[in-house]
Design an enzyme around this catalytic site. Structure first.
Site, PDB file in Angstrom:
ATOM      1  CE  LYS A 121      -3.474  -0.307   3.033  1.00  0.00           C
ATOM      2  NZ  LYS A 121      -4.109   0.107   3.762  1.00  0.00           N
TER       3      LYS A 121
ATOM      4  CE  LYS B 190      -3.229  -2.597  10.357  1.00  0.00           C
ATOM      5  NZ  LYS B 190      -3.475  -1.189   8.992  1.00  0.00           N
TER       6      LYS B 190
ATOM      7  CG  ASN C  17     -12.320   7.493  11.257  1.00  0.00           C
ATOM      8  OD1 ASN C  17     -11.898   7.453  10.003  1.00  0.00           O
ATOM      9  ND2 ASN C  17     -12.740   8.262  11.453  1.00  0.00           N
TER      10      ASN C  17
ATOM     11  CB  SER D 205      -0.241   8.060   8.669  1.00  0.00           C
ATOM     12  OG  SER D 205      -1.871   8.092   9.521  1.00  0.00           O
TER      13      SER D 205
END
Length: 413
Positions: A90, A102, A216, A347
């Protein structure tokens, strides 16, 4: 099928196109480090509770590793491994100077008090603080965590290592967080949905949307698409599917969610209330956006899906057998490693701002996000057209090629 097996399947489809050797495939797939730790806290009633925490660091050939922290009862090593691998591709697809990681804790946060979640977070940091940092592995929010958890994480980490807000992203704006971070994944999903629909010759106001999951990501995607004149006919959360064939009143739905003590759609009366699994089976849906858990589009339910376009806002929502059937039927799937990359993109912007000690405006964050997502979409679309492959395979090809190049330049392969 386990989560990492599905990720491996999609990886191999792209690797076949790129003619990557077997030994290099294994080197690119194998995680750099996997950590499993015991996390023990004292509950509010005084008794001890034990949980298992995980952190998988997949690849750092292109830069520090990046990935969310998930608090959910289904978190385990296999899921963390799969999601860390997905993060590697990604970040490479949207060309961020990161690798993938992760982790999280196998826990149902709804069963814990706020104080218990804080103690759990701090205890987890005590176990992994020495393997994360602004130049090694930078966590972020994920399912079951939010800006408050990120604030506790940062505070506990800094007790060991000193002031450095770049250790984690998704922080409150008041504590060096980036403006626009909370909306970022949903905005990215909405931006690329608009782009995809127009590229396929569909009209937004005639493209009926169903969104599975209204947390969200799903709620921000719904807001963005509603403003873009898309009729959103169905949304769902754990309390059911809420359907209106003429289009839901999204502003009213969002107000209801904000007013609900648990942020749910429960009790929303301006829609037909259907079972949770009904959303995937609705007729006359043009765009389906799975924005909840992974593995929801399966061999058993894929034939009931009528949408012409699927935009994967969740991580790993489509299993390989289902993906093959969708391709055979001509359904266009925008893969997760591109569709939901808006969160990690902002981010990155937050991390950059923290390193520079300089804050961007919301307009700049949005402009940079839209540019990054649009550039990545065009690259994936062009790759798919040139090689006559699906958008998923094209996205993997771009991500794997960039990681492979960095690995080779470093002399590691």
């Amino acid at each position: 099928m386990k989560a990492f097996e599905a990720t491996r399947h999609f990886f191999y489809q792209a690797a076949d196109q790129l003619d990557i050797s077997d030994e290099l495939r294994e080197a690119l797939l194998m995680p750099n480090r996997e950590i499993q730790v015991q996390v023990t806290i004292r509950r509010d009633d005084g008794h001890l509770a034990n949980y298992i925490g995980f952190r998988v660091q997949h690849d750092h050939a292109r830069g520090p590793m990046k990935g969310g922290l998930r608090y959910h009862q289904e978190v385990d090593l296999d899921e963390s491994r799969a999601l860390a691998c997905l993060m590697t591709w990604k970040t490479a697809v949207v060309d961020l100077p990161y690798g993938g990681a992760k982790g999280g804790i196998g826990v149902n946060p709804a069963q814990l008090s706020k104080n218990e979640i804080e103690r759990l977070t701090r205890a987890f940091v005590d176990q992994i603080h020495d393997i994360v940092g602004p130049d090694t592995d930078i966590p972020a929010p994920d399912m079951g965590t939010d800006y408050q958890v990120m604030s506790w994480f940062r505070n506990q980490w800094e007790k060991y290592h000193g002031f450095n807000p770049a250790v984690i992203t998704g922080k409150p704006v008041e504590e060096y967080g980036a403006r626009g971070r909370e909306e970022a994944t949903g905005r990215g999903v909405g931006t690329l949905t608009q782009k995809m629909v127009k590229r396929l010759g569909m009209s937004p106001d005639q493209s009926r949307v169903a969104i599975q999951g209204f947390g969200n990501v799903g709620s921000h995607a719904a807001k963005f698409l509603h403003e873009g004149q898309f009729p959103i006919v169905a949304v769902s959360d754990i309390t059911g599917t809420y359907y209106n064939s003429d289009g839901l009143n999204i502003p009213k739905l969002l107000r209801h969610k904000l007013a609900h003590p648990k942020g749910l759609l429960e009790g929303f009366d301006d829609a037909e209330h259907l079972p949770v699994d009904a959303l995937l089976k609705l007729d006359h849906v043009d765009v389906l956006i799975p924005a909840a858990l992974g593995g929801v589009i399966t061999e058993e339910n894929v034939d009931a899906i009528t949408a012409k376009v699927i935009v994967e806002a969740a991580n790993g929502p489509t299993l390989p057998v289902a993906d093959e059937r969708l391709n055979e039927r001509g359904v266009t799937v925008l893969p997760d490693i591109l569709a939901n990359a808006g969160g990690v993109t902002v981010s990155y912007f937050e991390w950059v701002q923290n390193r520079q000690h300089y804050r961007w405006s919301l307009d700049r964050v949005r402009q940079e996000l839209d540019r990054t997502m649009n550039d990545a979409f065009e690259s994936v679309w062009q790759m798919a057209s040139q090689h006559d492959v699906s958008l998923r395979t094209a996205a993997y090809m771009i991500g794997i090629s960039r990681v492979r190049r960095a690995t080779e330049l470093a002399g590691l392969a």
